[in-house]
Design a protein around this motif. Structure first.
Motif, short mmCIF file in Angstrom:
data_model
loop_
_atom_site.label_atom_id
_atom_site.label_comp_id
_atom_site.label_asym_id
_atom_site.label_seq_id
_atom_site.Cartn_x
_atom_site.Cartn_y
_atom_site.Cartn_z
N LYS A 209 7.51 8.60 -11.31
CA LYS A 209 7.95 7.35 -10.71
C LYS A 209 7.10 7.04 -9.50
O LYS A 209 6.89 7.89 -8.64
N GLY A 210 6.56 5.83 -9.44
CA GLY A 210 5.66 5.48 -8.35
C GLY A 210 6.31 4.59 -7.31
O GLY A 210 7.35 3.97 -7.55
N ASP A 211 5.68 4.51 -6.15
CA ASP A 211 6.12 3.67 -5.05
C ASP A 211 5.08 2.57 -4.86
O ASP A 211 3.94 2.85 -4.45
N VAL B 295 -1.32 0.81 -0.48
CA VAL B 295 -2.19 1.50 0.47
C VAL B 295 -3.37 2.14 -0.29
O VAL B 295 -4.51 2.08 0.17
N GLN B 296 -3.08 2.73 -1.45
CA GLN B 296 -4.16 3.31 -2.27
C GLN B 296 -5.13 2.23 -2.72
O GLN B 296 -6.35 2.42 -2.72
N ASP C 30 1.68 6.01 -7.79
CA ASP C 30 1.94 4.92 -6.85
C ASP C 30 0.99 3.74 -7.12
O ASP C 30 1.42 2.57 -7.14
N LEU C 31 -0.29 4.05 -7.30
CA LEU C 31 -1.29 3.00 -7.54
C LEU C 31 -0.99 2.26 -8.84
O LEU C 31 -1.04 1.03 -8.89
N LEU C 32 -0.66 2.98 -9.89
CA LEU C 32 -0.34 2.36 -11.17
C LEU C 32 0.89 1.47 -11.05
O LEU C 32 0.92 0.36 -11.60
N GLU D 256 1.10 -2.55 -11.85
CA GLU D 256 2.04 -3.04 -12.86
C GLU D 256 3.01 -4.08 -12.29
O GLU D 256 3.48 -4.96 -13.02
N GLY D 257 3.28 -4.01 -11.00
CA GLY D 257 4.25 -4.92 -10.39
C GLY D 257 3.65 -6.20 -9.85
O GLY D 257 4.36 -7.02 -9.26
N LEU D 258 2.34 -6.42 -10.04
CA LEU D 258 1.70 -7.62 -9.49
C LEU D 258 2.26 -8.88 -10.13
O LEU D 258 2.50 -8.94 -11.33
N THR D 259 2.43 -9.89 -9.31
CA THR D 259 2.91 -11.19 -9.81
C THR D 259 1.95 -12.32 -9.46
O THR D 259 2.15 -13.46 -9.88
N GLN D 260 0.94 -12.04 -8.64
CA GLN D 260 -0.01 -13.09 -8.28
C GLN D 260 -1.38 -12.49 -8.00
O GLN D 260 -1.53 -11.30 -7.86
#
Length: 1018
Positions: free
Chosen positions: A883-885, A891-892, A1008-1010, A1014-1018
């Motif tokens: 599970k990533g943050d 930051v990465q 965390d980086l992945l 994956e969570g990008l929206t813009q």
């Protein structure tokens, strides 16, 4: 009792059931289910043993009527058959002649049967003889064609694309079969070791200019020559060089234009050009390249822009299941049985991977809200995607309709539906061309172990062409086709509501070169109130016939529709800028500089950039002072340098304060016209703007002179003295020192060296040291290495990367760096070590073009050579299940990816925007990070440029033309290299992104980086 290993027990129990279950799990849950699936076998290292011959259940073929039941469509629309097997097989393109006959390209030899002779590719002529909308009669019009990819009707026959040739076929006997077969052009794809079946020349379109346009399939090559009889055969052969191609069907003269699309190209009602590529489904050409070369001191940006609001590889919503063979391939790739990236982390669909056929709808059967919408097929996802096209300043953008969120305009549950292209038809509807194959995948991407168990030719005897119909509207059938032969009737059709009628009528009038059409058009324009589309079409026919007059252009520039105004000024270029042009014409064009539509302002600026009157140049610079639109600014900067230079000399203060002041200063310097330079120096001395003075100085350097030589009256001496003092003052604000540094860079070495040296001392802020190092690299040449290495111990940690970059600029300083490097893992305070080198810098040294540098690097950097990618991938494999943050992942991103990628509105646009890759899933994203060279799109291949003054730079080529080469390097910096200063270029075919970016990253950091991506929206 002996018990078989768990994975074999599962296999023996029910292999085919297992595959289907895995398919469903992967499609639903992505990588999480994939890990669970692997763990169920009790072994994550040993590949699962499955016999593909038994475990590749096939989606059975459906009859044409059965297939109609598989579609899920936008409410209010339905599909009808236009044609299907046996009338048509493997269709990929079509064109209608004026009689309503449909000529269909049948690529029966896709994908691996090109060498079968006689060639299987052909063009069939289909006819709807009873007028019911179904084309029941089919005749093979032309055959024996290897991999045919495009067709267009012209002059009573057809032109056909079949790499390496373009042919003209015509039936002169009336039996429905071409008896005339003439090769017109040849050379497409020559020079390539292997032809890419999905990257060939394709998609003929009739242009507004009366020429036939086609795209060359992306990064294609070839030396093109006309081999038809006539004067055009004397035209010199030319290299494609990534451009698109067009020709005049009357005399076969040919030319090139900006290109780069893959398969799928169309014009909308206003002549805007749209294309696509596999993972970028909507691209638009912001200009046509006609003004690219008129100003050698400025390079226009690449016109091909990705314009989808949701990204090129946008989310899509298929209705069909993932094919079992894809699931097997995914699992094999994960367990390293075969090479290749894992699609979507086990989710092999859900985003554009096979975008094709992007077409703007120009018909009249669906209502005005659908006109000029674009439609794109995803052949791998069995769906058709729609976009609304909206203004975006002087450019355009594509947006998914609000009522199609979470769904597609059209999707089939049957995996054989392969929408590869579209066509605007005589009945006002959009036709969907379904190649209808069991497997559409590029054969290069299918492992041989799988390929031998699936049939790549399955479906070659099938094919479907559909008509999209709107429920409440009945499409016109036989009425209004064939088109009338009389010129007067054709002129009237230029105002037809259906785009196909307008285009075909225009084609016939232009092919006939009937001057009587001009008289008839003039009568219509003078008496009737024409629609904007009619006015637009008539303008272009007049232009193609050579009958365009001042009155036509003035009328167009005053039209209520912005597209007509835009087209009017562009068509009027020669008249507007002709010696002795009428005052009314000139004033109408100048008035458009205040037009409310940015696209019209851009067009006016482009055209008026050819003006002779210096006052026009001043008007252009006034526009620059009130706009922030980058395309309008680019149009102004592309103007003839004399025009801008004279305007600058007349009003340097006004010009120098505009939004393009620095670019103007650089242009003035590069031109090195004494009066202009004097004016620039005068305004520079008055304003003291360091950025613009530096731009002037850098321009003069390109002209092989300097500010010192140009400033004979020493007007800038106080400015430079102040800059030297500011930079040398350790108590000055860092912002002030940084602002003054560009001027120090233009000072003499004797003046600047003491100042620059002082800045390398302890206590200087890292950002100041970094900027100073950039200056040292460009100014001091052979002295740079000694100066930098001599102050190594005083450099801030953040500045050492810039120091290495400066030293890598030349072979001699790169050697000096390697000789000074401490190859141990520990740092020495006054000596660079391997830990000071970034992954990209290590790669650069190991693969340096200079043999001495590469040889020494191989010895010195042995401890930091990147591990094998397989070893690294195995190391980070557990990160896929962690599970990533997202906050920590950002930051990465800032530390590792910022210099080359944009994400969430941050970073530099060198490589692809990470929003466009997020849908590929964790596995594929991690593969791209760890093994960046595995799959590199042509536009992101790294090139190395060597200049005559000894510099070596790496980056991606964003523009390459007769006057210059533009290279974008890490950090997003674009550098234009005049061809006269180029010593040579080279490429390994690899990505600019280096191996080894994982250095210092653990599994949790990768997770965390992945998660961030994956969570990008813009």
């Amino acid at each position: 009792m002996h018990t078989a290993p768990l994975h074999r027990r599962f296999f023996i129990f029910s292999a085919s059931t297992l595959i289907l279950a895995a398919s469903s799990a992967l499609a639903a849950d992505g990588i999480k289910s994939l890990n669970t699936y692997k763990q169920a076998y009790g072994d994550t290292k040993t590949p699962v043993v499955i016999d593909p011959a038994k475990d590749l259940p096939r989606d059975p073929a459906q009859s044409p009527d059965e297939a109609l039941k598989s579609f899920k469509m936008k409410k209010g629309f339905a599909l009808e058959h236009v044609a299907h097997e046996p009338q048509v097989r493997s269709p990929i393109a079509l064109s209608f002649d004026e009689l309503g006959r449909m000529f269909v390209v049948e690529m029966i030899d896709y994908s691996e049967l090109r060498d079968v002779t006689p060639h299987l590719g052909r063009v069939s002529m289909l006819e709807d003889q009873d007028g019911d909308g179904y084309f029941e009669t089919s005749t093979v019009y032309a055959d024996d064609l290897p991999w045919p990819t495009g067709v267009i009707c012209s002059k009573g026959g057809i032109y056909v694309a079949s790499t390496p040739d373009i042919w003209f076929f015509k039936d002169t006997s009336g039996d429905g079969k071409a008896d005339m077969r003439e090769k017109v052009f040849t050379g497409f794809g020559t020079g390539l070791k292997v032809l890419n079946v999905q990257g060939l020349m394709n998609c003929f379109n009739w242009g507004l200019d009366g020429r036939i346009h086609m795209q060359c399939g992306g990064g294609n090559r070839g030396i093109i020559k006309c081999v038809a009889s006539g004067e055009a055969s004397k035209q010199p052969e030319q290299e494609v060089a990534g451009r698109d191609f067009n020709f005049n069907p009357i005399n076969h003269s040919f030319a090139f234009e900006p290109g780069g699309g893959q398969y799928g190209f169309s014009y909308d009602s206003w002549g805007h050009k749209f294309v696509c590529s596999n993972s970028d489904h909507l691209q638009f050409y912001a200009h046509d390249g006609r003004y690219t070369d008129r100003n050698p001191f400025y390079s226009l940006p690449n016109p091909r822009q990705s314009i989808a609001v949701d990204g090129g590889a946008a989310e899509v919503y298929r209705a069909s299941p993932d094919e079992p063979w894809r699931i097997i391939r995914t699992r094999w790739r994960i367990s390293n049985v075969v090479k290749g990236s894992v699609e979507g982390g086990g989710r092999v669909s859900g985003y554009f991977t096979g975008a094709t056929g992007t077409t703007a709808y120009t018909g009249d059967a669906y209502g005005p809200e659908f006109v000029d919408n674009t439609f794109t097929g995803d052949a791998g996802g069995n769906l058709v995607h729609r976009k609304l096209i909206l203004p975006d300043g002087a450019s355009l953008k594509g947006q998914r309709p609000d009522d199609e969120q979470g769904m597609e305009f059209l999707a089939s549950s049957h995996t054989w539906f392969r929408p590869v292209n579209f066509a605007n038809a005589p009945d006002g509807c959009l036709y969907v061309i379904d190649m209808h194959r069991e497997v559409i995948e590029h054969p290069w991407s299918i492992p041989e172990e799988i390929k031998k168990h699936i049939d790549l030719n399955s479906g070659s005897d099938r094919g479907r062409i559909y008509r999209i119909v709107r429920d409440e509207a009945k499409p016109r059938r036989a009425s209004e086709v064939p088109l009338p032969a009389a010129t007067e009737a054709l002129v009237k059709l230029l105002g037809h509501s259906n785009g196909w009628h307008r285009q075909t009528a225009a084609r016939l009038l232009i092919e006939r070169q009937d001057k009587a059409a001009a008289t008839l058009i003039n009568a219509v324009l003078s008496i009737e109130k024409t629609t904007s589309t009619a006015h637009f079409a008539m303008l272009h026919v007049l232009a193609a016939l050579g009958e365009l007059k001042d009155g036509h252009i003035i009328s167009a520039m005053k039209d209520k529709d912005e597209h007509v105004r835009e087209s009017g000024v562009l068509l009027g270029d020669a008249l507007i800028n002709a010696p002795g042009a009428s005052k009314a014409l000139s004033e109408a064009a100048l008035y458009l500089l205040q037009d409310p539509a940015p696209c019209v302002v851009m067009a006016a600026c482009s055209v008026l950039g050819n003006a002779r009157d210096v006052a026009v140049g001043s008007r252009l610079l006034a526009v620059a002072g009130r706009t922030t639109d980058s395309w309008i600014q680019a149009a102004i900067l592309s103007a003839k340098p004399d025009l801008l230079g004279q305007a600058f000399a007349t009003d340097a203060n006004g010009a120098g304060s505009s939004s393009i002041g620095s670019e103007l200063m650089a242009m003035i310097g590069a031109r090195n016209n004494p009066s202009e330079v004097a004016a620039a120096i005068a305004v520079a001395a008055e304003t003291g703007n360091a950025k613009r003075i530096a731009a002037l100085g850098n321009g003069l350097k390109k002209a092989k002179t300097s500010l010192a030589a140009a400033d004979t009256q020493q007007r800038l001496a106080p400015v430079f003295a102040k800059a030297l003092k500011t930079v040398a003052d350790s108590a000055a604000k860092d912002s002030d020192r940084l602002a003054a540094l560009p001027l120090v860079a233009l000072s003499t070495a004797a003046e600047s060296t003491p100042v620059l040296t002082a800045c390398l001392g302890k206590g200087t802020a890292a950002k100041v040291q970094m900027a100073v190092l950039d200056v040292i690299a460009t100014q001091l040449d052979d002295k740079a290495a000694d100066l930098i290495l001599g102050h190594w111990g005083a450099l801030q940690k953040e500045a050492r990367g810039s120091a290495v970059t400066a030293l890598l600029a030349r072979p001699a300083s790169a050697l000096a760096l390697l000789k000074a490097v401490n190859p141990t893992t520990g740092d020495l305070p006054n000596q660079p070590s391997t830990s000071d080198l970034s992954p990209s810098q290590i790669q650069s040294l190991l693969h340096h073009a200079d043999k001495a540098v590469a040889t020494l690097a191989d010895k010195v950097l042995v401890s930091v050579k990147p591990k094998s990618r397989a070893e690294v991938f195995a190391q980070f494999q557990p990160a896929l299940g962690l599970k990533g943050d997202a906050a920590k992942g950002q930051v990465q991103f800032m530390g590792r990816c910022f210099a080359c990628h944009r994400a969430g509105g941050q970073g530099m646009a060198v490589g692809p925007d990470l929003l466009t890759v997020k849908t590929k899933g964790r596995e594929a994203i991690m593969t791209a990070i760890l093994d960046p060279h595995k799959e590199v799109a042509p536009q992101f291949i790294a090139f190395t440029v060597n200049t005559k003054d000894g510099q070596t730079m790496s980056g991606i080529v964003t523009k390459d033309d007769a006057t210059s080469l533009t290279l974008k390097s890490m950090g997003g910096i674009e550098t234009v290299y005049p061809r006269a200063n180029l010593k040579g270029t080279s490429s390994t075919g690899q990505s600019l992104m280096p191996e080894g970016l994982e250095a210092g990253l653990d599994g949790q950091g990768m997770a965390d980086l992945l998660t961030f991506v994956e969570g990008l929206t813009q």
